[in-house]
Design an enzyme around this catalytic site. Structure first.
Site, PDB file in Angstrom:
ATOM      1  CB  CYS A  40      40.783  49.787  44.257  1.00  0.00           C
ATOM      2  SG  CYS A  40      42.348  49.400  45.075  1.00  0.00           S
ATOM      3  CG  HIS A  61      42.115  41.327  44.498  1.00  0.00           C
ATOM      4  ND1 HIS A  61      42.149  42.693  44.369  1.00  0.00           N
ATOM      5  CD2 HIS A  61      42.782  40.818  43.434  1.00  0.00           C
ATOM      6  CE1 HIS A  61      42.818  42.999  43.263  1.00  0.00           C
ATOM      7  NE2 HIS A  61      43.211  41.890  42.685  1.00  0.00           N
ATOM      8  CB  CYS A 100      40.675  43.497  49.789  1.00  0.00           C
ATOM      9  SG  CYS A 100      41.709  43.296  48.325  1.00  0.00           S
ATOM     10  CD  GLU A 135      45.058  40.284  40.381  1.00  0.00           C
ATOM     11  OE1 GLU A 135      45.544  40.123  39.251  1.00  0.00           O
ATOM     12  OE2 GLU A 135      44.214  41.171  40.641  1.00  0.00           O
ATOM     13  CG  ASP A 186      40.872  46.728  41.782  1.00  0.00           C
ATOM     14  OD1 ASP A 186      41.190  47.282  42.852  1.00  0.00           O
ATOM     15  OD2 ASP A 186      41.056  45.509  41.589  1.00  0.00           O
ATOM     16  CB  SER A 187      45.353  47.847  42.179  1.00  0.00           C
ATOM     17  OG  SER A 187      44.699  46.834  42.923  1.00  0.00           O
TER      18      SER A 187
HETATM   19  N1  DGL Z   1      41.732  45.303  45.064  1.00  0.00           N
HETATM   20  C1  DGL Z   1      42.529  46.058  45.992  1.00  0.00           C
HETATM   21  C2  DGL Z   1      41.663  46.528  47.162  1.00  0.00           C
HETATM   22  O1  DGL Z   1      40.443  46.463  47.105  1.00  0.00           O
HETATM   23  C3  DGL Z   1      43.731  45.333  46.537  1.00  0.00           C
HETATM   24  C4  DGL Z   1      44.758  44.827  45.614  1.00  0.00           C
HETATM   25  C5  DGL Z   1      46.099  45.513  45.729  1.00  0.00           C
HETATM   26  O2  DGL Z   1      46.823  45.331  46.723  1.00  0.00           O
HETATM   27  O3  DGL Z   1      46.400  46.242  44.802  1.00  0.00           O
HETATM   28  O4  DGL Z   1      42.203  47.002  48.131  1.00  0.00           O
END
Ligand code: DGL
Length: 280
Positions: A76, A199, A197, A156, A13-14
């Site tokens: 992600c 997050h 997402c 975050e 993931d990012s």
């Molecule tokens: N966790 C990333 C997703 O599922 C989003 C976070 C980011 O913008 O890097 O899209």
């Protein structure tokens, strides 16, 4: 290694959002070893252009593949929506799974009235991956996409609830949850909110308060875990149940912060010395 089933499953993931997928995977497949990479140095991906997201994702995936893994889970949505076909081509025949199809399946199955709202990053919404995936499964569904950029830094930061979080959520969601009235018909209010997402599950309770109790909130973690299990089974790559799976955590920046905030996503304490710093 002679027996590829002994290799770990890699997740990428990012940032830390994909830890929600790792948690679901660990519950579903407790015998599997896992390596998780969060590219926190380059977060967020969701506001970047397609070429940059593809470049970053290929780099991160390459690092994991070089370590020797039996499957790559792109945990992600932004990377899945933008780069999944490229990653699959690049690392074939390694099985590569994303989170968009499982999320679309779960939302299409959950909605009673076929009115679905997808919230995600700017890049995921602009690319239309969720809208297209749901249309393939349930063509009559009406899917409204809403980018919720500020949810990523809130998650975050570990800001999961309270007036500020709910105020931002209300700002993003009020239009999509207000029935559209035309001269002839009133479109029913969406009954399903898909968290597109990784997050966003951290904000679940605040989001439920904002959309109300009658809206079902779906996240793709559990469905993704199920898809991983099916794919490993199909390829005879499942680990023997006698083993207790171990997870390894990698980040590209600030192990202490990764451990602190990562604990919230993972739902268990994560110590800084469990996290290794790597460069891409
Ligand atoms: N966790 C990333 C997703 O599922 C989003 C976070 C980011 O913008 O890097 O899209």
């Amino acid at each position: 290694m002679h027996n590829p089933s002994l290799l770990p499953v890699a997740l990428f993931d990012s940032g830390m959002g994909g830890l929600t997928v790792l948690k679901a995977l660990a519950e579903c497949l407790p015998a599997e070893d896992m390596i998780y990479l969060g590219d926190t140095a380059r977060l967020p991906y969701g506001t970047k252009g397609c070429d940059t997201i593809i470049r970053y994702t290929l780099k991160a995936a390459g690092k994991l593949v070089d370590m020797g893994v039996k499957m790559l889970v792109v945990a992600c949505n932004t990377a899945t929506a933008t780069a999944l076909p490229t990653i699959r081509d690049h690392f074939a025949p390694l099985p590569v799974l994303g989170v968009v199809e499982p999320g679309a399946m779960a939302a299409a199955g959950a909605s009673r009235n076929g009115q679905i709202v997808v919230i995600a990053t700017e890049a995921t919404i602009a690319g239309g991956a969720y809208q297209q995936a749901i249309a393939r499964i349930r063509p009559e569904a009406r899917v409204l996409g809403q980018a919720c950029t500020l949810f990523v830094p809130l998650a975050e930061e570990g800001w999961m609830k309270g007036a500020i979080v709910e105020g931002i959520a209300r700002h993003y969601l009020k239009h999509v949850f207000t029935p559209a009235v035309t001269t002839a018909v009133t479109t029913p209010r969406p009954d399903t909110l898909l968290l597109g997402c990784t997050h966003f599950p951290l904000l679940l309770h605040a989001l439920q308060r904002v959309v109300g109790p009658h809206v079902r909130i779906i996240d793709s973690a559990a469905t993704t875990a199920q898809c991983v299990k099916e794919e490993l089974t199909r390829r005879a790559l499942l680990r023997n149940a006698g083993h207790t799976g171990v997870s390894r955590f990698l980040t590209t920046d600030n192990c202490a912060r990764f451990a602190r905030t990562g604990s919230l996503f993972l739902g268990r304490p994560l110590k800084p010395d469990e996290v290794d710093l790597i460069d891409l």
